[in-house]
Scaffold this active site. Structure first.
Site, PDB file in Angstrom:
ATOM      1  N   ARG A 185      10.363  -6.153  10.164  1.00 15.18           N
ATOM      2  CA  ARG A 185       9.643  -5.487  11.023  1.00 15.18           C
ATOM      3  C   ARG A 185       9.069  -6.105  12.238  1.00 15.18           C
ATOM      4  NH1 ARG A 185       3.884  -3.689  10.638  1.00 15.18           N
ATOM      5  NH2 ARG A 185       3.412  -1.814  12.139  1.00 15.18           N
TER       6      ARG A 185
ATOM      7  N   HIS B 156      13.529   0.881   6.245  1.00 16.29           N
ATOM      8  CA  HIS B 156      12.187   1.257   5.539  1.00 16.29           C
ATOM      9  C   HIS B 156      12.790   1.550   4.184  1.00 16.29           C
ATOM     10  CE1 HIS B 156      10.013   3.378   8.998  1.00 16.29           C
ATOM     11  NE2 HIS B 156      10.038   1.929   8.976  1.00 16.29           N
TER      12      HIS B 156
HETATM   13  C1  HEM Z   1      12.446   4.798  13.990  1.00 12.18           C
HETATM   14  C2  HEM Z   1      11.124   4.450  14.274  1.00 12.18           C
HETATM   15  C3  HEM Z   1      10.090   3.887  13.188  1.00 12.18           C
HETATM   16  C4  HEM Z   1       8.882   4.108  13.045  1.00 12.18           C
HETATM   17  C5  HEM Z   1       7.980   5.293  13.615  1.00 12.18           C
HETATM   18  C6  HEM Z   1       8.555   2.998  12.216  1.00 12.18           C
HETATM   19  C7  HEM Z   1       7.128   2.904  11.691  1.00 12.18           C
HETATM   20  C8  HEM Z   1       6.567   2.219  10.732  1.00 12.18           C
HETATM   21  C9  HEM Z   1       5.272   2.168  10.026  1.00 12.18           C
HETATM   22  C10 HEM Z   1       4.097   2.919  10.677  1.00 12.18           C
HETATM   23  C11 HEM Z   1       5.338   1.257   9.242  1.00 12.18           C
HETATM   24  C12 HEM Z   1       4.193   0.753   8.222  1.00 12.18           C
HETATM   25  C13 HEM Z   1       3.207  -0.139   8.943  1.00 12.18           C
HETATM   26  C14 HEM Z   1       1.988  -0.499   7.859  1.00 12.18           C
HETATM   27  O1  HEM Z   1       1.517   0.429   7.517  1.00 12.18           O
HETATM   28  O2  HEM Z   1       1.641  -1.720   7.796  1.00 12.18           O
HETATM   29  C15 HEM Z   1       6.551   0.615   9.021  1.00 12.18           C
HETATM   30  C16 HEM Z   1       6.911  -0.487   8.284  1.00 12.18           C
HETATM   31  C17 HEM Z   1       8.330  -1.020   8.283  1.00 12.18           C
HETATM   32  N1  HEM Z   1       9.208  -0.799   9.256  1.00 12.18           N
HETATM   33 FE1  HEM Z   1       9.210   0.524  10.653  1.00 12.18          FE
HETATM   34  N2  HEM Z   1       9.227   2.140  11.929  1.00 12.18           N
HETATM   35  C18 HEM Z   1      10.607   2.359  12.592  1.00 12.18           C
HETATM   36  C19 HEM Z   1      11.580   1.866  12.518  1.00 12.18           C
HETATM   37  C20 HEM Z   1      11.973   0.843  11.991  1.00 12.18           C
HETATM   38  C21 HEM Z   1      13.192  -0.301  12.287  1.00 12.18           C
HETATM   39  C22 HEM Z   1      14.041   0.029  13.316  1.00 12.18           C
HETATM   40  C23 HEM Z   1      12.866  -1.094  11.539  1.00 12.18           C
HETATM   41  C24 HEM Z   1      13.883  -2.304  11.317  1.00 12.18           C
HETATM   42  C25 HEM Z   1      15.187  -2.412  11.283  1.00 12.18           C
HETATM   43  C26 HEM Z   1      11.751  -0.954  10.597  1.00 12.18           C
HETATM   44  C27 HEM Z   1      11.373  -1.713   9.656  1.00 12.18           C
HETATM   45  C28 HEM Z   1      10.076  -1.666   8.862  1.00 12.18           C
HETATM   46  C29 HEM Z   1       9.715  -2.479   7.811  1.00 12.18           C
HETATM   47  C30 HEM Z   1      10.718  -3.559   7.056  1.00 12.18           C
HETATM   48  C31 HEM Z   1       8.610  -2.018   7.310  1.00 12.18           C
HETATM   49  C32 HEM Z   1       7.756  -2.440   6.363  1.00 12.18           C
HETATM   50  C33 HEM Z   1       6.717  -3.781   6.500  1.00 12.18           C
HETATM   51  C34 HEM Z   1       5.994  -4.300   5.593  1.00 12.18           C
HETATM   52  O3  HEM Z   1       6.169  -4.109   4.374  1.00 12.18           O
HETATM   53  O4  HEM Z   1       4.747  -4.800   5.891  1.00 12.18           O
HETATM   54  N3  HEM Z   1      11.113  -0.011  11.098  1.00 12.18           N
HETATM   55  N4  HEM Z   1       7.298   1.139   9.966  1.00 12.18           N
END
Ligand code: HEM
Ligand code: NAG
Ligand code: NAG
Ligand code: NAG
Ligand code: NAG
Ligand code: NAG
Length: 328
Positions: free
Chosen positions: A64, A195
């Site tokens: 992320r 995700h």
């Molecule tokens: C398409 C648009 C995207 C949106 C709107 C989005 C939004 C989010 C949000 C809101 C969270 C939760 C954050 C939290 O509550 O702490 C999240 C977590 C995460 N996102 Fe995305 N994301 C997007 C794309 C991506 C991309 C492109 C990647 C990587 C290739 C990614 C990887 C992750 C990962 C691995 C987590 C988990 C983080 C953790 O466990 O702390 N996301 N994302």
């Protein structure tokens, strides 16, 4: 004779360009540090593995963080800079809520500065450590990381909200956000597969559970059994502290199960569910239900994401510490 010379010069240019992996000194290439710091990638890998073995959540955190870095000013480690007296940096913006792993990157950087001072950029460390952390945790060799990024000198908190897609974005907004970075709808669908691991906080989707249109209703595009489960996990509509699995049933595995959930209307965020609302993207979702396609595609899209707005050649700098811009 004259044309022959010109042809020869052109030929030499082309060969040089190919060997350097790109013209204009502009592009990334494999093994950028081979001559200048031969052990660089080994050191990153070793250090990353040590950190992941102590913290299994690290791959999700780094993935992320790498995404956030690339979407704001390009992959130039602006996400790593600390705020200073006169500047609030990206990491202190609102959507930073769960960014973690700064200490890990700092530690790797410290080891690299001992081995080859001033050579390896923080932006490359983040890109490499992200891949290495996932390869280690999920016991699978993943994508190649091209290197040669340099570090930026600017990090501004309020650029984050303007550049990062939000969890309540609809398909049109998501598509635009990715297009702004030169990424396609295919990249959007594939990278949303990030995700497959990690967690998200209740307040970022609670509108879907409790008050979707302001009438105390639920998002009709959310599976009702899944919604009921989420309600048992979150402590009501204003819970900002609980985090739930993004890919229920498989959040500790990096795989294409995310798309299986998505097809069953169990995408956690509106931005996940939105991938089913467009024909091109829902076709892409369908294809990614094949595991091998997912891993291949994910690697390719990560390469493209990892090249967004990179600083190369003599642009930017190689920071001495990832949290601060060099003073001279
Ligand atoms: C398409 C648009 C995207 C949106 C709107 C989005 C939004 C989010 C949000 C809101 C969270 C939760 C954050 C939290 O509550 O702490 C999240 C977590 C995460 N996102 Fe995305 N994301 C997007 C794309 C991506 C991309 C492109 C990647 C990587 C290739 C990614 C990887 C992750 C990962 C691995 C987590 C988990 C983080 C953790 O466990 O702390 N996301 N994302
Ligand atoms: C690997 O990492 C450990 C712990 O940080 C360190 O003690 C060791 O020297 C490293 N080995 C190499 C070859 O970098
Ligand atoms: C913040 O202050 C330092 C000097 O203390 C200066 O070099 C830097 O340009 C300033 N940054 C901004 C964003 O104004
Ligand atoms: C996120 O930003 C807030 C200020 O908005 C700050 O207090 C917090 O330490 C930041 N979190 C991280 C992980 O940097
Ligand atoms: C997506 O959201 C934008 C901004 O709220 C809105 O203008 C647009 O009509 C929405 N598009 C669809 C297809 O719902
Ligand atoms: C739902 O949202 C509407 C409009 O924002 C608000 O007036 C109402 O109090 C909310 N209901 C609940 C149960 O939070």
């Amino acid at each position: 004779m004259k044309t022959n010379n010109i042809n020869l010069i052109l030929l030499v240019c082309i060969v040089v360009c190919i060997n350097l992996g790109g013209c204009l000194g502009g592009s990334l290439r494999k093994g950028f540090y081979k001559q200048t710091c031969p052990l660089a990638e080994q050191i990153v890998k070793n250090a990353t593995w040590n950190h992941v073995s102590a913290n299994p959540n690290l791959p999700a955190k780094l993935l992320r963080m790498h995404f956030h870095d690339c979407f704001v000013r390009g992959c130039e480690a602006s996400v790593l800079l600390s705020s200073s007296a006169n500047n609030t940096a990206e990491r202190d913006s609102f959507p930073n809520s769960s960014l973690e792993g700064f200490d890990v990157i700092d530690d790797i950087k410290e080891q690299l500065e001992k081995a080859c001072p001033g050579v390896v950029s923080c932006a490359d460390i983040l890109a490499l450590a992200t891949r290495d952390s996932m390869s280690f945790q999920f016991k699978k060799s993943l994508w190649d990381v091209l290197t040669g990024r340099r570090d930026g000198t600017v990090s501004i908190a309020n650029e984050v909200l303007r550049n990062l897609p939000a969890p309540f974005f609809n398909f049109t907004q998501l598509k635009q956000s990715f297009a702004n970075r030169g990424l396609t709808v295919q990249d959007l669908v594939v990278l949303s597969g990030g995700h497959s691991i990690g967690v998200g906080h209740c307040n970022l989707f609670s509108n879907r559970l409790y008050n979707f249109t302001g009438k105390g209703d639920q998002d009709p595009s959310l599976d009702s059994t899944y919604a009921a489960l989420l309600k048992t996990q979150c402590q009501g509509p204003r819970d900002t502290t609980t985090a739930v699995e993004l890919d229920p049933g498989s959040f500790q595995k990096f795989d294409n199960h995310y798309y299986t959930n998505l097809k069953q209307n169990k995408g956690l965020f509106q931005s996940d569910a939105a991938l089913l609302t467009n024909k091109v993207s829902s076709n892409a979702v369908q294809k990614l239900l094949k595991a091998n396609d997912f891993f291949t595609e994910f690697g390719q899209s990560m390469k493209r994401m990892g090249a967004i707005g990179v600083l190369t050649g003599t642009s930017g700098q190689i920071r001495k510490q990832c949290g601060v811009v060099n003073s001279n």
